[in-house]
Design a protein around this motif. Structure first.
Motif, short mmCIF file in Angstrom:
data_model
loop_
_atom_site.label_atom_id
_atom_site.label_comp_id
_atom_site.label_asym_id
_atom_site.label_seq_id
_atom_site.Cartn_x
_atom_site.Cartn_y
_atom_site.Cartn_z
N ARG A 131 0.83 -1.22 0.00
CA ARG A 131 0.00 0.00 0.00
C ARG A 131 0.86 1.26 0.00
O ARG A 131 0.55 2.24 -0.68
CB ARG A 131 -0.98 -0.04 1.17
CG ARG A 131 -2.05 -1.11 0.95
CD ARG A 131 -2.94 -1.33 2.16
NE ARG A 131 -3.81 -0.19 2.44
CZ ARG A 131 -4.60 -0.12 3.51
NH1 ARG A 131 -4.63 -1.12 4.38
NH2 ARG A 131 -5.36 0.95 3.73
N CYS A 132 1.95 1.24 0.74
CA CYS A 132 2.84 2.42 0.77
C CYS A 132 3.51 2.62 -0.58
O CYS A 132 3.66 3.76 -1.05
CB CYS A 132 3.91 2.25 1.86
SG CYS A 132 3.21 2.33 3.52
N ALA A 133 3.91 1.53 -1.21
CA ALA A 133 4.57 1.63 -2.52
C ALA A 133 3.61 2.21 -3.56
O ALA A 133 4.01 3.05 -4.38
CB ALA A 133 5.06 0.25 -2.96
N ASN A 134 2.35 1.80 -3.49
CA ASN A 134 1.35 2.34 -4.43
C ASN A 134 1.12 3.83 -4.18
O ASN A 134 1.00 4.61 -5.12
CB ASN A 134 0.02 1.57 -4.30
CG ASN A 134 0.15 0.15 -4.85
OD1 ASN A 134 1.05 -0.14 -5.64
ND2 ASN A 134 -0.73 -0.74 -4.41
N ARG A 135 1.05 4.17 -2.90
CA ARG A 135 0.85 5.59 -2.56
C ARG A 135 2.03 6.42 -3.07
O ARG A 135 1.86 7.49 -3.65
CB ARG A 135 0.74 5.72 -1.04
CG ARG A 135 0.45 7.12 -0.56
CD ARG A 135 -1.02 7.42 -0.72
NE ARG A 135 -1.41 8.63 -0.02
CZ ARG A 135 -2.63 8.84 0.49
NH1 ARG A 135 -3.57 7.91 0.38
NH2 ARG A 135 -2.91 9.97 1.10
N ALA A 136 3.25 5.93 -2.85
CA ALA A 136 4.44 6.66 -3.29
C ALA A 136 4.45 6.81 -4.81
O ALA A 136 4.87 7.85 -5.35
CB ALA A 136 5.70 5.94 -2.81
N LYS A 172 6.64 -3.96 -6.22
CA LYS A 172 7.21 -2.95 -7.13
C LYS A 172 7.28 -1.60 -6.42
O LYS A 172 6.48 -1.32 -5.53
CB LYS A 172 6.31 -2.81 -8.35
CG LYS A 172 6.07 -4.12 -9.08
CD LYS A 172 6.66 -4.08 -10.48
CE LYS A 172 6.14 -5.19 -11.37
NZ LYS A 172 6.53 -6.54 -10.91
N ASN A 173 8.22 -0.79 -6.86
CA ASN A 173 8.38 0.57 -6.34
C ASN A 173 8.82 0.61 -4.87
O ASN A 173 8.62 1.60 -4.19
CB ASN A 173 7.08 1.39 -6.53
CG ASN A 173 7.36 2.89 -6.52
OD1 ASN A 173 8.37 3.33 -7.09
ND2 ASN A 173 6.50 3.66 -5.88
N VAL A 174 9.37 -0.50 -4.39
CA VAL A 174 10.01 -0.50 -3.06
C VAL A 174 11.50 -0.66 -3.30
O VAL A 174 11.92 -1.58 -4.02
CB VAL A 174 9.52 -1.66 -2.17
CG1 VAL A 174 10.23 -1.63 -0.82
CG2 VAL A 174 8.01 -1.59 -1.98
N VAL A 175 12.30 0.22 -2.71
CA VAL A 175 13.76 0.08 -2.79
C VAL A 175 14.30 -0.15 -1.38
O VAL A 175 13.62 0.14 -0.40
CB VAL A 175 14.43 1.33 -3.42
CG1 VAL A 175 14.00 1.51 -4.86
CG2 VAL A 175 14.15 2.58 -2.60
N LEU A 176 15.50 -0.70 -1.31
CA LEU A 176 16.09 -1.00 0.00
C LEU A 176 17.05 0.09 0.43
O LEU A 176 17.73 0.71 -0.39
CB LEU A 176 16.84 -2.33 -0.06
CG LEU A 176 15.99 -3.57 -0.32
CD1 LEU A 176 16.89 -4.81 -0.34
CD2 LEU A 176 14.88 -3.72 0.73
N LEU A 177 17.08 0.29 1.74
CA LEU A 177 18.03 1.22 2.33
C LEU A 177 19.19 0.40 2.90
O LEU A 177 18.98 -0.46 3.77
CB LEU A 177 17.34 2.03 3.43
CG LEU A 177 18.01 3.32 3.88
CD1 LEU A 177 17.04 4.15 4.72
CD2 LEU A 177 19.30 3.12 4.60
#
Ligand code: MN
Length: 262
Positions: A131-136, A172-177
């Protein structure tokens, strides 16, 4: 690669790894004077300052906004995306969404660190991340997930496990720190871990082994930088470090270590 430094306006985070805690106009001016490209903002919430004011400070000092933190949701409100209570998970999501929107208006991604929860389930994490990735994505920015060391979360402590999780769930649209302090505790070899998770890495917390400025601990930074170069990392080296021995010295040490490494 670009440089950034953490600015906090959260009183509850006074013991945390944030370099400048003075009011933002002063903190922006100091960060720019010392030579940083950007600042990473740790704010109490989305209403602390308007995006318009942040944009104006950034323009005035020639700084970009590297990222915004979401940890105040945990520190101030006890929220996490993997809390057993659905009500708390939803409140956590509302808080993270509000920070995603705040950052999004500045072209900056939000980071999920402590708000992932200290002991949560992977099922809740995947639901929250999606949900956060979609929002971003509605702002055209990624969402940043940060593996933390074992004392801070049971969810993901190492980059490779987090990368596998993103792939398994097709997130998708999640990257790692890649936080070099957490990695120093958890990874067998920091440079190898960076190489192996390469295409997923979207942000770096640039800290020495003891969470102080690079050069003030025992990390050997050369192989780490070589690995970041190898994966063609072009994001931020963001100094999420203790302000020791004092904020300016920590900030200047970060810049001088980066200059000597490049
Ligand atoms: Mn970090």
């Amino acid at each position: 690669m670009k440089t950034a430094i953490t600015l906090s306006q959260v009183p509850e985070a006074s013991g945390g790894p944030f370099v400048f805690r003075t009011p933002l106009p002063d903190a922006f001016a100091t960060a720019a004077a010392i030579g940083f490209d950007a600042v990473e903002l740790f704010l109490p919430g989305p209403d602390f300052i308007s995006d318009h004011e942040v944009k104006s400070l950034a323009a005035q000092h020639g700084l970009a906004i590297a990222a915004v933190g979401t940890g105040a949701g945990m520190l101030r409100h006890g929220l996490s995306l993997t809390d057993p209570s659905e009500e708390i998970r939803e409140a956590a999501l509302d808080f993270v969404f509000s920070m995603i929107d705040f950052g999004g208006q500045l072209g900056a991604p939000a980071i999920l660190g402590s708000m992932q929860g200290k002991s949560g389930s992977h099922d809740h994490l995947v639901a929250g991340l999606r949900r956060c990735a979609n929002r971003a994505a509605t702002h055209g920015v990624p969402f940043i997930y940060e593996p933390l060391n074992r004392y801070e979360t049971n969810l993901f402590n190492r980059l490779a496990d987090a990368a596998k999780f993103l792939e398994l769930h097709d997130l998708k649209n999640v990257v790692l720190l890649a936080d070099l302090f957490h990695m120093n505790i958890e990874e067998r070899d920091v440079a190898t871990a960076i190489r192996e998770a390469g295409r997923h890495i979207g942000h770096v917390h640039f800290a020495d082994s003891n969470r102080q400025a690079m050069g003030f601990g025992h990390t050997v930074a050369e192989p780490v930088i070589a690995a970041l170069r190898e994966i063609q990392y072009t994001g931020y080296l963001s100094a999420e470090i203790f302000p020791l021995p004092d904020p300016e010295t920590a900030a200047r040490q970060t810049i001088s270590s980066i200059r000597s490494l490049f």
